[in-house]
Design a protein around this motif. Structure first.
Motif, mmCIF file in Angstrom:
data_model
loop_
_atom_site.group_PDB
_atom_site.id
_atom_site.type_symbol
_atom_site.label_atom_id
_atom_site.label_comp_id
_atom_site.label_asym_id
_atom_site.label_seq_id
_atom_site.Cartn_x
_atom_site.Cartn_y
_atom_site.Cartn_z
ATOM 1 N N VAL A 156 1.120 -1.714 0.246
ATOM 2 C CA VAL A 156 -0.261 -0.119 0.216
ATOM 3 C C VAL A 156 1.388 1.833 0.616
ATOM 4 C CG1 VAL A 156 -1.845 1.327 1.330
ATOM 5 C CG2 VAL A 156 -2.170 -1.002 0.732
ATOM 6 N N ALA A 157 2.460 1.249 0.567
ATOM 7 C CA ALA A 157 2.873 1.988 0.584
ATOM 8 C C ALA A 157 3.566 2.634 -0.586
ATOM 9 C CB ALA A 157 3.466 2.148 1.338
ATOM 10 N N ALA A 158 4.140 1.281 -1.256
ATOM 11 C CA ALA A 158 3.975 1.338 -2.655
ATOM 12 C C ALA A 158 3.536 1.909 -3.634
ATOM 13 C CB ALA A 158 4.714 0.255 -3.152
ATOM 14 N N VAL A 159 2.262 2.192 -3.928
ATOM 15 C CA VAL A 159 1.413 2.161 -4.329
ATOM 16 C C VAL A 159 0.393 4.145 -4.012
ATOM 17 C CG1 VAL A 159 -1.673 1.899 -4.844
ATOM 18 C CG2 VAL A 159 -0.098 -0.047 -4.936
ATOM 19 N N GLY A 160 1.092 4.122 -2.750
ATOM 20 C CA GLY A 160 0.652 5.175 -2.209
ATOM 21 C C GLY A 160 1.680 6.648 -2.475
ATOM 22 N N ALA A 161 3.145 5.399 -3.534
ATOM 23 C CA ALA A 161 4.238 6.164 -3.466
ATOM 24 C C ALA A 161 4.157 6.729 -5.148
ATOM 25 C CB ALA A 161 5.167 6.167 -3.111
ATOM 26 N N CYS A 162 3.704 5.770 -5.639
ATOM 27 C CA CYS A 162 3.464 6.053 -6.905
ATOM 28 C C CYS A 162 2.220 7.343 -7.428
ATOM 29 C CB CYS A 162 1.924 4.565 -7.573
ATOM 30 S SG CYS A 162 3.504 3.786 -7.469
ATOM 31 N N LEU A 163 0.775 7.463 -6.116
ATOM 32 C CA LEU A 163 0.294 8.142 -6.364
ATOM 33 C C LEU A 163 0.352 9.572 -5.981
ATOM 34 C CD1 LEU A 163 -2.538 6.462 -4.767
ATOM 35 C CD2 LEU A 163 -2.526 6.354 -7.414
ATOM 36 N N ASP A 164 1.404 9.762 -4.879
ATOM 37 C CA ASP A 164 1.603 10.915 -4.687
ATOM 38 C C ASP A 164 2.818 11.605 -5.609
ATOM 39 O OD1 ASP A 164 0.588 10.674 -1.836
ATOM 40 O OD2 ASP A 164 2.647 9.821 -1.219
ATOM 41 N N ASN A 165 3.436 10.537 -6.465
ATOM 42 C CA ASN A 165 4.212 11.174 -8.377
ATOM 43 C C ASN A 165 2.889 12.257 -8.893
ATOM 44 O OD1 ASN A 165 6.558 10.270 -6.457
ATOM 45 N ND2 ASN A 165 7.013 8.673 -8.081
ATOM 46 N N VAL A 166 2.073 11.030 -8.715
ATOM 47 C CA VAL A 166 0.840 11.777 -9.936
ATOM 48 C C VAL A 166 0.442 13.435 -9.383
ATOM 49 C CG1 VAL A 166 -1.291 11.183 -10.995
ATOM 50 C CG2 VAL A 166 0.336 9.167 -10.184
ATOM 51 N N ARG A 167 -0.099 13.347 -7.908
ATOM 52 C CA ARG A 167 0.139 14.709 -7.610
ATOM 53 C C ARG A 167 0.828 15.476 -7.760
ATOM 54 N NH1 ARG A 167 -1.926 14.876 -1.329
ATOM 55 N NH2 ARG A 167 0.504 14.178 -1.296
ATOM 56 N N THR A 168 2.199 14.884 -7.523
ATOM 57 C CA THR A 168 3.287 15.961 -7.457
ATOM 58 C C THR A 168 3.460 16.474 -9.085
ATOM 59 O OG1 THR A 168 3.920 14.910 -5.433
ATOM 60 C CG2 THR A 168 5.492 16.438 -6.815
ATOM 61 N N HIS A 169 3.292 16.000 -10.356
ATOM 62 C CA HIS A 169 4.044 15.906 -11.309
ATOM 63 C C HIS A 169 3.103 16.229 -12.216
ATOM 64 C CE1 HIS A 169 7.918 15.105 -9.719
ATOM 65 N NE2 HIS A 169 7.609 13.666 -9.189
ATOM 66 N N VAL A 170 1.769 15.666 -12.054
ATOM 67 C CA VAL A 170 0.767 15.796 -12.706
ATOM 68 C C VAL A 170 -0.424 16.707 -12.725
ATOM 69 C CG1 VAL A 170 -1.093 14.406 -14.197
ATOM 70 C CG2 VAL A 170 1.084 13.464 -13.475
ATOM 71 N N GLY A 171 -0.231 16.652 -11.270
ATOM 72 C CA GLY A 171 -1.551 17.859 -10.974
ATOM 73 C C GLY A 171 -2.193 17.818 -9.427
ATOM 74 N N ALA A 172 -2.428 18.565 -8.707
ATOM 75 C CA ALA A 172 -3.421 17.839 -7.712
ATOM 76 C C ALA A 172 -4.941 17.040 -7.972
ATOM 77 C CB ALA A 172 -3.606 18.783 -6.806
ATOM 78 N N ASP A 173 -5.518 17.380 -9.083
ATOM 79 C CA ASP A 173 -7.138 16.955 -9.693
ATOM 80 C C ASP A 173 -6.439 15.580 -10.442
ATOM 81 O OD1 ASP A 173 -7.861 18.505 -8.085
ATOM 82 O OD2 ASP A 173 -7.880 19.913 -8.986
ATOM 83 N N ALA A 174 -5.411 15.477 -10.540
ATOM 84 C CA ALA A 174 -4.546 14.665 -12.054
ATOM 85 C C ALA A 174 -6.284 12.986 -11.150
ATOM 86 C CB ALA A 174 -3.405 14.404 -12.586
ATOM 87 N N ARG A 175 -6.704 12.757 -13.005
ATOM 88 C CA ARG A 175 -6.671 11.220 -12.693
ATOM 89 C C ARG A 175 -5.504 10.084 -12.281
ATOM 90 N NH1 ARG A 175 -11.891 10.249 -16.227
ATOM 91 N NH2 ARG A 175 -12.244 8.802 -14.096
ATOM 92 N N ALA A 176 -6.157 8.812 -11.693
ATOM 93 C CA ALA A 176 -5.411 7.925 -11.329
ATOM 94 C C ALA A 176 -6.054 7.088 -11.554
ATOM 95 C CB ALA A 176 -3.922 7.835 -10.155
ATOM 96 N N TRP A 177 -5.751 6.000 -11.797
ATOM 97 C CA TRP A 177 -6.392 4.633 -11.712
ATOM 98 C C TRP A 177 -5.468 3.276 -10.783
ATOM 99 C CZ3 TRP A 177 -6.687 7.952 -15.543
ATOM 100 C CH2 TRP A 177 -7.741 8.590 -15.990
ATOM 101 N N VAL A 178 -5.982 2.540 -10.345
ATOM 102 C CA VAL A 178 -5.237 1.718 -8.945
ATOM 103 C C VAL A 178 -6.079 0.172 -9.662
ATOM 104 C CG1 VAL A 178 -4.853 0.286 -7.564
ATOM 105 C CG2 VAL A 178 -4.365 3.090 -7.809
ATOM 106 N N PHE A 179 -5.108 -0.802 -10.187
ATOM 107 C CA PHE A 179 -6.325 -2.288 -10.048
ATOM 108 C C PHE A 179 -5.396 -3.111 -9.276
ATOM 109 C CE2 PHE A 179 -6.531 0.328 -14.131
ATOM 110 C CZ PHE A 179 -8.276 0.311 -14.627
ATOM 111 N N LEU A 180 -6.174 -4.295 -9.170
ATOM 112 C CA LEU A 180 -5.206 -5.116 -8.568
ATOM 113 C C LEU A 180 -6.023 -6.373 -9.087
ATOM 114 C CD1 LEU A 180 -3.906 -6.194 -6.000
ATOM 115 C CD2 LEU A 180 -5.827 -6.150 -4.280
#
Length: 369
Positions: A276-300
């Motif tokens: 979960v921490a690794a996935v959260g780091a991926c999402l943090d990168n999206v928010r930081t480098h793409v934008g706070a409102d950028a859309r992201a998808w997580v599939f398991l």
């Protein structure tokens, strides 16, 4: 696996000395007794045993040569020497042609395949010995029992030594991890936490955009303090957790959609936390480098003995060379928080990036390999 292989190699080195001692039996015993119906053929068999002893020592010395075929040939030669005993020594022989030489193959099977392999080899050798005799006395049945017992016991001891070696290595690794976490905790507490607390306090005093910055600093301070309080090694955490339920909590982030299997995905609690921490780091990168409102998808996806996760966004992608430059500058967001975490779990993190977006594929075994 490495610890088990080291134990196996040590056992085969010990077996090499045992083989040298065992091969003296057919040479000396047959020279003293010299009870052969076909002496030339019998001594050819003795010579074959001597040659195979040195060949086997060389073959078993390298782990990559310890294939099942080698074990089969080794045991097959021992069986062949037993079958040759009534042919070359006569039907009324008492001592077999190979004598104790067959113990070498028995021990090899016990080392390589554990107690089941040792029991199988001992049973096969004992039964063949009985079938080749024209008359069977009480001591022959005792030999069968001793062969079966020795094969099982030696195999069990070898397996136990391998388990103990693996546990020793795991304990040493846990101690090293604990010591490193304690060192990092001291460093974080003495520097980073104080700075974050100061930013949080000053941000609240200044208001405006600084207040938001202070709020984020406060969140990170709490996360770091929680990490410091949990200093136990990853392998020592007990119990299991539902990875799907833990990932569902990420759906509360703005713009994040999480697709999960219908049922629970059970893994070790500490492994779930790291994933979960690794996935959260991926999402943090999206928010930081793409934008706070950028859309992201997580599939398991549950693969049975492993899980596969995909974290995808629709950003501009990562410029070529940016990750290498970040590593050189000491920024470990990708190499540490994502790739490092997954590697420590025995998994693999693959990155695909381009103008249409970035996708992380994380494959993690449910148990430490």
């Amino acid at each position: 696996m490495r610890a088990a292989l080291e134990v196996e190699s040590r056992m085969f080195r010990a077996l090499a000395y045992l083989r040298l001692a065992l091969v003296t039996w057919p040479v000396v015993a047959n020279a003293v007794r010299h009870t052969f119906d076909h002496p030339v053929a019998a001594w050819c068999c003795v010579g074959l045993m001597v040659v195979w002893t040195f060949v086997a020592i060389w073959l078993y010395a390298a782990p990559e040569r310890r294939l099942p075929a080698l074990l089969v040939v080794d045991l097959g030669l021992a069986v062949a020497m037993l079958v040759a005993s009534p042919i070359f020594k006569g039907p009324w022989y008492h001592a077999t042609l190979p004598g104790y030489w067959i113990i070498g193959a028995l021990v090899a099977w016990a080392i390589r395949f554990g107690w089941t392999g040792g029991l199988f080899a001992g049973t096969l050798l004992g039964v063949v010995d009985l079938l080749c005799r024209s008359t069977v006395v009480g001591t022959d049945w005792g030999n069968l029992f001793l062969l079966m017992l020795s094969g099982a016991v030696v195999g069990f001891l070898c397996g136990s030594l391998q388990v103990m070696a693996a546990e020793r290595d795991r304990a040493q690794h846990e101690l090293a991890v604990a010591a490193e976490r304690a060192r990092l905790a001291r460093a974080v507490h003495d520097g980073v936490l104080q700075v974050l607390a100061l930013v949080q306090r000053r941000g609240a005093e200044l208001g405006g955009d600084a207040a938001e910055l202070g709020r984020l600093a406060g969140e990170q301070e709490e996360s770091l303090r929680a990490l410091i309080r949990t200093r136990r090694p990853a392998a020592s955490a007990a119990g299991s957790a539902d990875l799907a339920a833990a990932l569902h909590g990420l759906s509360g982030r703005p713009g994040v959609e999480v697709a999960l299997p219908a049922g629970a995905v059970a893994m070790g609690a500490e492994r779930v936390g790291e994933v979960v921490a690794a996935v959260g780091a991926c999402l943090d990168n999206v928010r930081t480098h793409v934008g706070a409102d950028a859309r992201a998808w997580v599939f398991l996806e549950d693969l049975g003995d492993a899980v596969e996760l995909s974290v995808r966004d629709e950003g501009p992608g990562i410029p070529e060379g940016r990750l290498a430059a970040a590593d050189a500058e000491g920024r470990l967001g990708v190499s540490g928080s994502i790739q490092g975490r997954i590697a420590d779990l025995g998994g693999e993190a693959r990155l695909r990036t381009g103008p249409s977006g970035t996708e992380w594929e994380l494959v993690v075994p449910k148990e430490q390999p």
